[in-house]
Enzyme design. Structure first.
Site, short mmCIF file in Angstrom:
data_model
loop_
_atom_site.label_atom_id
_atom_site.label_comp_id
_atom_site.label_asym_id
_atom_site.label_seq_id
_atom_site.Cartn_x
_atom_site.Cartn_y
_atom_site.Cartn_z
N LYS A 76 1.07 -1.11 -0.58
CA LYS A 76 0.05 -0.18 0.05
C LYS A 76 0.91 1.05 -0.08
CE LYS A 76 -3.60 1.85 2.56
NZ LYS A 76 -4.64 1.93 3.64
N SER A 151 -9.75 2.20 2.65
CA SER A 151 -8.98 3.03 2.40
C SER A 151 -7.86 2.05 1.00
CB SER A 151 -7.63 4.49 2.76
OG SER A 151 -6.99 3.34 3.51
N SER A 175 -10.41 -0.12 7.30
CA SER A 175 -9.65 -0.22 5.42
C SER A 175 -8.74 -1.19 5.32
CB SER A 175 -8.37 1.16 5.54
OG SER A 175 -9.00 2.13 5.48
N1 GLN Z 1 -13.31 5.02 6.93
C1 GLN Z 1 -12.88 4.75 7.27
C2 GLN Z 1 -12.18 6.78 7.88
O1 GLN Z 1 -12.33 6.81 6.66
C3 GLN Z 1 -11.36 4.49 8.16
C4 GLN Z 1 -10.09 4.25 7.39
C5 GLN Z 1 -9.12 3.81 7.82
O2 GLN Z 1 -9.01 2.30 8.24
N2 GLN Z 1 -8.12 4.09 7.61
O3 GLN Z 1 -11.43 7.00 8.22
#
Ligand code: GLN
Length: 485
Positions: A76, A151, A175
């Site tokens: 990532k 994400s 995420s």
């Molecule tokens: N969807 C969540 C957010 O927007 C989690 C994102 C994540 O785990 N990095 O913060």
């Protein structure tokens, strides 16, 4: 070769059925031909990958190669990679070339893995759909008019499309698990402190945790063996032996007590998802596990608490991006203030700016106690809910997300609707517990994820149950159309 699991690839490499160079070239070709349709990979490191593969082949020939030697993976784009751009999905870091590797990247290098490139992601890991990336959205290989989740949507889509057999990811509020669910693959967010965060661009430091994604639980175990380590460069990393997660995969689930929170099956849950998750639970029950209805009474407070705490920490972490040290700097700044404000307003996208605003507001004098202090109290209550539940059950299971992959644009104008994607996942981050998602069915022709939540450092048990489920079912073998051939 792209349909083989990591476990099978290791066997093939060690028995010289194919070389790492052949394997690496095969996946590079796939990225070249298929990635334009998905936009899952944003940097391809072909030359370095082939060089690493050739070195891996030498080690394999010598017969003393480490576990992942010669296996291609993707990182990532939140993990710093020495000499390779690490953008975090943002214009702010579009020009950032780190002079060092994140500990996770280093661990994979030591294990002989071959890095094919870096995956697309929501900007600074903020989002649930990959629509906030500076590099454009990632398309879900199961339905290219739908989001892959976020994400870590780039990593999830890449694994689902078989552009790589495994990838690294991070999870601050879901995420790893949510994109794994939406793309029909497996992913595990370990206990907070299990995997080093050093060199992983910070979003919300008390919640962020790295973990692996792959098609099967067994492959996740192989990757986690390498990813988890104690690291004195990360003061929140916990000094605790890393077990061999593959050693316990074969244990029976007989007698295992699985807690099923009633709050996870209430209003707002898609009927097709509920059906698939209940069928998965019934499968485990048939294997001898015991289902116990439990209650996590404060789960309704997890999204509001998370969306105070995460932005508060993000606003502090992202203050370092001001145009002066590294990253984007606006053109011709009039003075210092102009440089700060224009660099930040031109370099950050809308969602990131929204989070910084919310976070700064919640932390400001006069509001700190009402918002941030309150959210921390709620966080404690959520943690206590889990502590109580784990007194009577071994694991907790339910859906990973409330609905299958949704269409582009469906939630991007409504932040609250987008934030509700995280309803079943953020509580584990608030409590620091490990969470996993594995494919358990289809709804509306799109994959459904079963979420497995474990007690602290109980990853081995989670992977064991997931593996047993995958021995009895074949949802993890399904491939999006045109991808497996
Ligand atoms: N969807 C969540 C957010 O927007 C989690 C994102 C994540 O785990 N990095 O913060």
């Amino acid at each position: 070769m792209h349909n083989l699991t990591i476990a099978e690839l290791i066997k093939g490499l060690q028995s010289k059925e194919f070389s790492s160079v052949e394997l690496t070239q095969h996946f590079l070709n796939r990225i070249g031909s298929l990635n334009p349709a998905y936009n899952a990979v944003i940097t391809v490191t072909a030359e370095q990958a082939l060089k690493a593969a050739a070195e891996a082949d030498i080690r394999l020939a010598a017969g003393n190669a480490p576990a992942l030697c010669g296996v291609p993976i993707l990182h990532k784009d939140i993990f710093c990679t020495n000499g390779v751009r690490t953008s975090c999905g943002s214009k702010m870091l579009d020009n950032f070339i780190p002079p060092y590797n994140a500990t996770v990247v280093e661990n994979f290098e030591q294990a002989g893995a071959v890095v094919l490139g870096k995956t697309n992601m929501d900007e600074f890991a903020m989002g649930s759909s990959n629509e906030t990336s500076f590099y454009g959205p990632v398309k879900n290989p199961w339905a290219t008019d739908c989001v892959p989740g976020g994400s870590s949507g780039g990593s999830a889509a890449a694994v689902a499309a078989r552009l790589a057999p495994g990838a690294t990811a991070t999870d601050t509020g879901g995420s790893i698990r949510q994109p794994a669910a939406l793309c029909g693959i497996s992913g595990i967010k370990p206990t907070y402190g299990r995997v080093s965060r050093w060199g992983m661009v910070a979003f919300a430091s008390s919640l962020d945790q790295g973990g692996p994604m792959a098609r099967t639980a067994e492959d996740c175990a192989l990757l986690l063996n390498c990813m988890a380590s104690y690291d004195d460069k990360d003061s929140t990393c916990i000094d605790r032996e890393v077990p061999d997660y593959t050693a316990t995969l074969d244990g029976s689930v007989k007698g295992l007590r699985i807690g099923v929170p009633k709050e996870y099956f209430s209003e707002g849950l898609d009927a097709g998802i509920e059906e698939a998750v209940r069928a998965a639970l019934a499968n485990l029950e048939a294997q001898g596990a015991e289902l116990v209805e439990i209650s996590l009474p404060n789960s309704g407070l997890s999204v509001p608490a998370y969306y105070v705490i995460a932005p508060a920490e993000a606003s502090a972490n992202l203050s370092r991006f001001d145009g002066s040290r590294y990253g984007y700097r606006c053109e011709d700044p009039k003075d210092l203030l102009d440089m700060y404000s224009r660099s930040r307003s031109e370099g950050f996208g809308k969602e990131v700016q929204r989070r910084i605003l919310i976070g700064t507001y919640c932390l400001s004098a006069g509001y700190y106690d009402a918002y941030y202090g309150k959210a921390q109290q709620v966080r404690k209550l959520i943690q206590q809910d889990f502590d109580r539940a784990f007194e009577s059950v071994d694991l907790i299971m339910g859906p990973t997300c409330p609905s299958p992959a949704f269409k582009f644009g469906a939630k991007s104008d409504d932040p609250v609707a987008m934030y509700l994607e995280d309803i079943y996942t953020v509580a584990t981050n608030l409590a620091g517990l490990p969470g996993m998602s594995i494919p358990c069915g289809m709804a509306d022709n799109k994959p459904v994820g079963l979420q497995i939540i474990g007690n602290y450092f109980d990853e081995a048990r989670m992977l064991n149950v997931a593996h047993q489920y995958q021995q009895a079912t074949d949802w993890h073998d399904l491939a999006p159309e045109g991808v497996a051939s």
